[in-house]
Design an enzyme around this catalytic site. Structure first.
Site, PDB file in Angstrom:
ATOM      1  N   SER A 451       0.834  -1.202   0.000  1.00  0.00           N
ATOM      2  CA  SER A 451       0.000   0.000   0.000  1.00  0.00           C
ATOM      3  C   SER A 451       0.873   1.257   0.000  1.00  0.00           C
ATOM      4  CB  SER A 451      -0.954  -0.044   1.196  1.00  0.00           C
ATOM      5  OG  SER A 451      -1.948   0.933   1.085  1.00  0.00           O
ATOM      6  N   ASP A 718      -9.549  -4.186  -5.526  1.00  0.00           N
ATOM      7  CA  ASP A 718      -8.939  -3.088  -4.786  1.00  0.00           C
ATOM      8  C   ASP A 718      -9.198  -1.775  -5.516  1.00  0.00           C
ATOM      9  OD1 ASP A 718      -7.341  -1.376  -3.360  1.00  0.00           O
ATOM     10  OD2 ASP A 718      -5.475  -2.459  -3.698  1.00  0.00           O
ATOM     11  N   HIS A 748      -7.987  -5.119  -0.257  1.00  0.00           N
ATOM     12  CA  HIS A 748      -6.754  -4.387  -0.021  1.00  0.00           C
ATOM     13  C   HIS A 748      -6.271  -4.694   1.408  1.00  0.00           C
ATOM     14  CE1 HIS A 748      -4.097  -0.823  -0.671  1.00  0.00           C
ATOM     15  NE2 HIS A 748      -4.171  -0.752   0.652  1.00  0.00           N
TER      16      HIS A 748
END
Length: 792
Positions: A451, A718, A748
């Protein structure tokens, strides 16, 4: 070049309804599914219409009429998206992009309604038929289907206005802001109640339900300013009314994501680090010999240049915003290796209480590993630490047999860009220089992150190349964020229903990282003007002023780099002896002021840099690389002929601004709107979000050429999927080694859920496989660029 689409099935101890709906999703084509649903809806509608004037029968008849209408309206919109979705894939072996994800999500909803309609048709005469339960279920999924139909129309709008082959909206910035403001007014609560996580693998849904109950409970404590020691872990997940009333939970969930600030999300995402939960995580995770928190002193040191090791460059400690300060890192190793119990390393250990005793010396030490993994954690730039990610890092240390150094960078909004980048770069350079202390010879170094950490992996590597020091041998980025500019894309539309990454929360995190969330926007009645209030106000004003310096960080750096070709008397390493941020605050604005980025688009940066710089053996970051340039022979967008049909920006502005996004809805269709009042979602348009060191997707080709081999593991569902697809396409177009693997049906952040189910374990194992590939094999040869296709 390798690129595969990984399909993870949904098996295990799950509810039969979800398993059946999942099978329907993959076994029927869209038209067959729609026609079957319409037939069942008409049959059920006729049955309940004949049951008399009762309120329940009337509502059941009405809900099946609505299902029929929305399914018939949705099918052609999904068909149009499917007909062009292949044009946006990385390649034929990796069928993944936001358009495909939207279609898949809608199919999941249709499949569940189809299964529920069959159940109703088979059991509606039974005395055991739970009328109220089935009615509530049908109404919830009808609301979700209605909103998904709206998303399909929004996706068509993006398809019509985007640049050919582009997934991100690149039109007028005002139109982008209007689009996002219009989009966030859609009702979201239906996705957070009974339909919570319907698009994910069924094994994930109980976890998401627990998280949603905890979130709304935590929100109540937060409103009462009880987020301190008075909140226990058990009290957050035992709020009965939210557990038994999904509609109430969905409405409260929607209110929270729209109205609470980034400090709430920082507190909630850090809840896993409270003593009780962290102790439980450590008890269930792999036991390692070494887990030590180190504090790197803020002292400058020299690093050799890769081009000429006889020359060095000074690596200054991080300075942005708060001045020099130590950088925290966590060393994790399954075996105790040479150097890891040295006095020099022990002098850097920062006490964590009883946890510091996890160093367990053994009579025999293992030799130093030939490799090292440097890890950067995620958390939206605002939350979590290496402690949050420690459970899966311990598993990595065991499986890879190599030490792992995880960087605890400072978090926004207290430490906005570029503080985190400076700290990561400093810690990385320190690790390269002192790898012997970490139990490694440093022959192979992999940079890994998820991320926000994936974003920092890319930008930190770009900075290492700009400084001329050793870049990592490869990067493994899991579901990275590569575009931090507020813009629309088909996968970003999924944020309407994503319980972990709602759009308003994403924008608040980005705004905080960019320095725009430091000012207080809360209700003045909710905060007393005491000493802490004054301190927070003054700190916010200080951060606002310093943001101007951070905004010119790149420009001063580019200016420094550009001077190298004009001053032969100054050694190569000399301009780097000051921190880039320090130089930015000390220098007047150069030729590349903040206004120079206002018109920068992804299309502009898909072109090669100036031919004079492209052949230089050194990385050039001069102003010319950001100026007009000739089209590249290998481009991730279709060539000039395909652009002839593209609409001019002025034409788009006149048409779309005049009619609005709603003009794309067919007559009579009205999606549900949020009832929570105005959304506090900052549409942050500062030029700093276009900084390539903040949004690497916007980096010019000359910068991306410096990246090592990249392996991306993304999630099909995502909201940031398009970040990965477009970044991989850019690297592929430059001939850079890159792989993209996309896992299905997982949210995610699946790395933090690695122990939850078989699907998350498989996805985590895929990340380990990519890291091992970097550590054990030389750089993969670049694949030829995929041929461009005409726009449909």
């Amino acid at each position: 070049m390798e690129g595969r689409h990984l399909l993870l099935g949904a098996e295990g101890a799950i509810h039969p309804e979800f398993r059946q709906a999942s099978r329907l999703t993959h076994s029927m084509d869209l038209h067959t599914m729609t026609q079957s649903l319409v037939t069942l809806a008409e049959d059920n509608m006729a049955f309940f219409s004949s049951q008399g004037p009762g309120e329940t029968a009337r509502r059941l008849s009405g809900v099946f009429a609505g299902i029929r209408e929305q399914a018939l309206g949705l099918e052609p919109a999904l068909g149009r998206l499917l007909s062009v979705a292949h044009l946006f894939d990385l390649d034929a072996e990796t069928p993944a992009n936001g358009y495909r994800s939207l279609v898949h999500t809608a199919r999941c909803c249709l499949a569940h309604l189809l299964h529920k309609s069959r159940y109703v048709a088979s059991n509606r005469r039974s005395i055991f038929f739970r009328t109220s339960h089935n009615l509530a279920e049908l109404e919830a999924y009808l609301a979700a289907l209605t909103q998904l139909r709206a998303l399909a129309y929004y996706a068509q709008h993006l398809l019509a206005t985007n640049q050919p082959g582009g997934l991100f909206f690149e039109g007028d910035e005002g139109l982008t802001a209007d689009f996002l403001r219009e989009y966030v007014t859609l009702h979201k609560g239906c996705f957070y109640g009974r339909c919570l996580g319907f698009q994910f693998t069924p094994a994930i849904r109980p976890f998401l339900q627990t998280i949603s109950i905890g979130l709304v409970s935590f929100g109540e404590h937060y409103k009462r300013k009880e987020t301190g020691l008075g909140v226990t872990a058990s009290s957050l997940f035992t709020s009965g009314r939210f557990a038994i009333d999904p509609e109430l939970r969905g409405a409260e969930f929607e209110r929270i994501i729209q109205n609470l600030d980034v400090h709430f999300w920082k507190a909630f995402w850090n809840i896993t680090e409270i003593e009780v939960l962290s102790s439980l995580a450590n008890m269930t995770s792999t036991t390692v010999r070494v887990s030590r928190l180190l504090s790197l002193p803020p002292e400058a040191f020299e690093m050799p240049l890769t081009a000429d090791p006889k020359l060095t460059v000074t690596i200054s400690p991080p300075l942005a915003h708060t001045g020099p300060g130590p950088v925290l890192v966590r060393l994790i190793s399954y075996d105790l290796r040479e150097g890891q119990d040295s006095e020099e390393l022990s002098s850097l250990v920062k006490s964590e209480g009883p946890r510091s005793l996890e160093l367990r010396p053994r009579p025999q030490q293992a030799p130093r590993s030939q490799s090292l993994v440097v890890h950067i954690h995620g958390g939206g730039f605002v939350a979590q630490t290496s402690k949050s990610h420690e459970p899966y890092l311990k598993s990595w240390a065991q499986e890879l047999g190599t030490p792992i150094l995880s960087i605890d960078y400072s978090l926004a909004p207290e430490a906005p860009f570029p503080r985190a980048l400076e700290e990561c770069f400093y810690a990385y350079c320190w690790a390269v220089k002192h790898c012997a202390l970490l139990g490694s010879t440093g022959e192979r170094i992999c940079l890994a992150g998820d991320s926000a950490g994936g974003n920092l992996c890319f930008t930190m590597s770009l900075r290492a190349a700009a400084f001329g020091v050793r870049v990592p041998d490869g990067i493994m980025a899991a579901y990275p964020a590569t575009m931090l500019q507020s813009t629309a894309s088909p996968s970003r539309l999924l944020s309407l229903m994503d319980p972990l990454l709602p759009l308003s929360v994403l924008t608040k995190c980005v705004s905080a990282y960019a320095g725009g969330e430091t000012e207080d926007h809360s209700d003045p009645n909710q905060k007393a003007l005491g000493m802490m209030g004054l301190v927070q106000r003054d700190t916010a004003l200080l951060f606002r002023d310093l943001r101007l310096g951070a905004s010119s960080w790149l420009h001063s750096f580019l200016d420094l780099s550009g001077h190298k070709s004009h001053t032969n008397s100054v050694p190569v390493a000399e301009p780097m002896r000051r921190s880039v941020s320090e130089a930015a605050l000390a220098q007047p604005e150069g030729p590349l002021g903040t206004d120079s980025f206002k018109s920068l688009t992804l299309h502009d940066l898909s072109l090669k840099g100036n031919s004079d710089t492209s052949g230089s053996p050194e990385l050039s970051l001069s102003a010319e690389t950001l100026g007009p340039s000739v089209p590249s022979d290998v481009n991730f967008l279709p060539g000039p002929d395909a652009r002839k049909d593209a609409k001019a920006p002025g034409e788009l502005r006149a048409k779309d601004r005049g009619q609005g996004v709603l003009a794309n809805f067919p007559e009579g269709f009205h999606p549900r709107r949020a009832s929570q009042g105005p959304t506090r979602m900052p549409i942050y348009s500062s030029p700093i979000v276009k900084n390539p060191f903040m949004s690497p997707l916007l980096a010019p080709d000359s910068m991306l050429q410096s990246l090592p081999p990249v392996h991306i593991v993304a999630c099909a569902l995502d909201p940031m999927l398009d970040d990965s697809v477009m970044f991989a396409r850019r690297l592929r177009g430059l001939g850079k080694p890159v792989t993209l693997c996309v896992v299905e049906d997982l949210p995610h952040g699946f790395l933090s859920l690695a122990a939850l189910c078989r699907e998350t374990r498989q996805a985590a194992a895929l990340c380990v496989e990519r890291i091992r590939l970097i550590l054990t094999q030389p750089a993969a040869p670049a694949a030829p660029a995929a041929p461009t296709e005409p726009r449909v």
